[in-house]
Motif scaffolding. Structure first.
Motif, PDB file in Angstrom:
ATOM      1  N   UNK A   1      -3.765  20.137   5.762  1.00 41.71           N
ATOM      2  CA  UNK A   1      -4.375  19.273   4.864  1.00 41.71           C
ATOM      3  C   UNK A   1      -3.220  18.089   4.734  1.00 41.71           C
TER       4      UNK A   1
ATOM      5  N   UNK B   1      -8.613  19.824  -0.884  1.00 42.35           N
ATOM      6  CA  UNK B   1      -8.913  18.350  -0.777  1.00 42.35           C
ATOM      7  C   UNK B   1      -8.410  17.827  -1.881  1.00 42.35           C
ATOM      8  N   UNK B   2      -8.038  16.247  -1.683  1.00 39.82           N
ATOM      9  CA  UNK B   2      -7.589  15.517  -2.916  1.00 39.82           C
ATOM     10  C   UNK B   2      -8.839  15.540  -3.708  1.00 39.82           C
TER      11      UNK B   2
ATOM     12  N   UNK C   1      -1.634  11.787   2.677  1.00 38.49           N
ATOM     13  CA  UNK C   1      -1.440  10.322   3.108  1.00 38.49           C
ATOM     14  C   UNK C   1      -2.496   9.555   2.300  1.00 38.49           C
ATOM     15  N   UNK C   2      -3.720  10.091   2.255  1.00 39.31           N
ATOM     16  CA  UNK C   2      -5.030   9.563   1.415  1.00 39.31           C
ATOM     17  C   UNK C   2      -4.644   9.373   0.000  1.00 39.31           C
TER      18      UNK C   2
ATOM     19  N   UNK D   1      -2.898  15.282   5.841  1.00 39.09           N
ATOM     20  CA  UNK D   1      -3.430  14.074   6.031  1.00 39.09           C
ATOM     21  C   UNK D   1      -4.081  13.584   4.713  1.00 39.09           C
ATOM     22  N   UNK D   2      -4.280  14.656   3.738  1.00 39.97           N
ATOM     23  CA  UNK D   2      -5.096  14.203   2.556  1.00 39.97           C
ATOM     24  C   UNK D   2      -3.910  13.577   1.782  1.00 39.97           C
TER      25      UNK D   2
END
Lengths: 321, 420
Positions: free
Chosen positions: B103, B79-80, B108-109, B105-106
């Protein structure tokens, strides 16, 4: 980000402009962090029954101050909650009660002792650390009061597992953090939604460092319990840390008690929170020491995190903050 | 290690804070690079650096950032992770984003809270001038979200600091950048493991350019939005006796007493009477400030509404780029919750114009949207939303979609065109 306060407007408009502008620039970083925290706290109006975790420690004192600013002149729409391990420093509890009364907010205190009496917590020994047990009592308090959102003062710079947590940290009905299932968190467009029984943990100080906190305490002239500043205290040297000697934490037979000038960098359960040697008498002094420190905040002071490398991660999985 | 090695430099309280993210394909060495940045800029505390003794080949720098037990066991980053360090000139927040596809999408976060993207590429893994799909995807996301890019060509020591290999990577990335219309790119050859050209100079004679940290210090900032049109989404209405105060964060522009504004979504004309920050009156506040505004007139304005400049426009239908973030694929006809600023309303994806195929960056027709897809779509909203293009007003040109049943964050959106 620039703000021109009314009182400084005159200076800005007159020949003193350059100097004043410089001082505004120097504030930029703290202003930005404050604005972000206020924004996050105002997001809390989404919830029916939010509570702010308030122990009387420095991070929660900063958090309360920010909450008062966020909703001024109205009162913040939440209660204060403290999970008392029963092993807290009396002057911190005094400070807690005093600040809650000044802020005019309802303070709810629930003790690990009560969980022990109920049998939902069993300790290995009377003097064992009660930090892990806090998670049980917290969940019990949450159910009792139906809190749907809990605001905490945790920062990402404190510890490895915290560094991976969202600002809005979604928890299931057991309060468990699921690092693999964290919701993406984009821009400031926080996802506040909950299903029945779930709750949210919210961390407005996520992007602050220990130094930022002390710089802010100094700038805002925030009151803190006296043990954050230098005082003489009986300690022993244990596992490379200074260990405070109190009624519930007596010295071991082979240990020599010394009286040293110390201050606490964190204030938690007496059985696992250690002071550092220091002559820092105010927030500015502490800030200077923080900027030149060579050991991290939790590493210097917390025996519980040193148990093993994943101590914090495991506690969070069980519902700890 | 010698304690003095970890003496922290004085933090720069006056300077800018640069927020940057790191991205790259699995095993290209992102976490090692961050460990190197922290180690060589001497922000690591003694306890955090414990276990890092040993010669350069033995140091596991990635262990500094791979915080979770699960990650260490699998040797990947889940994770970030956010990290903080400072040089004498600049303070930094790093969002360390994983490269593993599931992951993405992380990333993008991480991109949404960053000014600059550092994309790490393992030089040995670029074969015949072709970047790995994840690298292309990361470049595409960074481009979509308007970030400047620094490409750190890593593990250069393993190819003998070959200038040809470096140029090959640069050429391959520039090809991708051309398609993605990315303008601001810098390249730097590094060895994260050996610490060359990260904080300290090193490596070959043929490279005399800036180190990675120097590039970050001098990275072009996002343009200040202080002179852009005012956007102040109202998070909460506070009361001071009979006075109503509209509280929120300024997403662009600035506000001061006397300003003529429009309050929305009705776009009624109003005048700013007072601006408060933390309960105290201020003469001026700009983008980034959390304020509470009192209006001279009594206007119908509630949580979710906006105080804006007099030229503000609203729309019900926009074209947007969308990153799909949910494991549940898009279901045609399904209503999602849309959040823009402080407003939440319902939204419908009416049409997928195309999905970007990241293997060749072609735009291909598609009838579905699934995890990690990047698409151009037409979105209709139940209530009027701000007609702001993300490129000009990123604070309000962005929106997210939530799944109303699972509460998952389904997609990140960036408004490109206004339909009506």
């Amino acid at each position: 980000m620039r703000l021109a306060y009314d009182t400084e407007r005159g200076a800005l408009m007159s020949g003193g402009a350059l100097e004043t502008h410089a001082s505004l620039a120097a504030m930029a970083r703290l202003d930005r962090l404050e604005a972000e925290a206020v924004y996050i706290l105002r997001e809390l109006t989404h919830y029916a029954r939010p509570a702010l975790m308030f122990s009387g420690g420095k991070d929660s004192a900063v958090l309360l101050h920010l909450a008062l600013k966020a909703f001024a002149p109205a009162k913040p729409p939440f209660a204060l909650l403290h999970i008392d391990t029963g092993h807290n420093f009396p002057e911190v509890l005094e400070f807690r009660d005093q600040r809650a009364a000044e802020a005019g907010l309802k303070l709810v205190v629930r003790g690990v002792e009560e969980s022990i009496r109920r049998g939902s917590v069993r300790l290995a020994s009377e003097t064992a650390s009660r930090n892990a047990a806090q998670a049980v009592t917290l969940l019990e308090a949450q159910q009792e009061f139906q809190f749907d959102a809990l605001i905490g003062g945790a920062r990402r710079d404190e510890e490895k597992a915290r560094a991976k947590e969202r600002v809005f940290s979604h928890r299931d009905a057991f309060g468990a953090w699921r690092p693999r299932a964290q919701r993406p968190e984009l821009w400031g467009l926080y996802n506040r939604h909950l299903a029945a029984g779930e709750n949210m943990r919210i961390f407005p100080l996520s992007n602050w460092t220990e130094a930022d906190v002390w710089a802010y305490i100094a700038r805002e002239k925030l009151a803190l319990p006296a043990l954050y500043y230098t005082h003489d205290r009986d300690v022993v040297r244990r596992d490379g840390l200074l260990f405070p000697i109190t009624e519930i934490t007596p010295p071991r037979a082979d240990e020599r008690v010394e009286r040293l000038p110390v201050r606490f960098r964190t204030v938690g359960d007496i059985t696992c929170t250690c002071p550092v040697e220091s002559f820092a008498a105010n927030a500015e002094d502490v800030l200077l020491e923080t900027l030149t420190a060579s050991v991290s905040e939790r590493g210097a002071t917390r025996m519980d995190d040193r148990a093993n490398a994943a101590a914090m991660e495991r506690r969070k999985l069980e519902g700890y903050f | 290690m010698d304690g003095a090695t970890f003496f922290r430099p004085t933090q720069n309280w006056n300077g800018e804070q640069v927020r940057f993210m790191t991205a790259g394909s699995v095993d290209d060495g992102k976490s090692t690079l961050i460990g190197r940045l922290l180690l060589d800029s001497k922000v690591l505390m003694r306890d955090q650096a414990a276990g890092l003794d040993g010669d350069a080949d033995e140091i596991d720098l990635a262990a500094l950032t791979d915080g979770l037990e699960a990650e260490r066991a699998q040797g990947i980053t889940i994770d970030v992770a956010y990290r903080y360090f400072a040089t004498p000139r600049t303070s930094f927040i790093i969002a360390d984003s994983p490269g593993h596809e599931q992951y993405t999408r992380n990333m993008v976060t991480a991109a949404s809270v960053s000014d600059v993207a550092v994309i790490v590429i393992d030089v040995a893994r670029v074969e015949q001038g072709v970047l790995r799909p994840q690298t292309r995807r990361h470049a595409a996301v960074a481009a979509l979200m308007g970030l400047n890019i620094i490409v750190a060509v890593n593990k250069m020591d393993l190819v003998g600091w070959s200038q040809d290999r470096f140029d090959e990577v640069r050429g391959a990335f520039n090809d991708v950048a051309g398609i993605l219309n990315i303008k601001n790119i810098a390249f730097v050859p590094v060895s994260a493991k050996r610490g060359e050209n990260v904080v300290h100079r090193g490596g070959p004679d043929w490279y005399q350019g800036p180190t990675l940290v120097e590039l970050l210090e001098g990275a072009p900032r996002k343009q200040s939005l202080a002179t852009a049109p005012l956007r102040l989404p109202v998070q909460v209405v506070l009361r001071d006796g009979d006075t109503r105060l509209y509280a929120g964060r300024i997403e662009s522009g600035a506000v001061k007493p006397g300003d003529k504004v429009r309050v929305g979504p009705g776009a009624f004309a109003a005048t700013v009477a007072h601006v408060r920050v933390g309960g105290a009156g201020v003469a001026y506040a700009e983008v980034g400030a959390s304020v509470a505004v009192e209006l001279s007139e009594d206007r119908d304005l509630a949580q979710g509404g906006v105080i804006a400049d007099t030229e503000v426009r609203y729309a019900r239908r926009v074209v947007a780029d969308l990153c799909w973030l949910d494991e549940n694929a898009w279901v045609p006809g399904r209503r999602y919750r849309l959040r823009q600023g402080a407003l939440e309303t319902q939204a419908l994806i009416e049409e997928i114009r195309f999905v970007r195929d990241v293997s060749n960056l072609d735009n291909v027709p598609s009838s579905e949207l699934k995890l990690n897809d990047i698409a151009s779509v037409q979105v209709a909203a139940r209530d009027p939303i701000l007609a702001d293009a993300f490129a000009e007003l990123p604070g309000t040109g962005a929106f997210v979609l939530f799944d109303a049943d699972t509460n998952q964050t389904a997609a990140a959106g960036m408004i490109r065109e206004i339909v009506q």
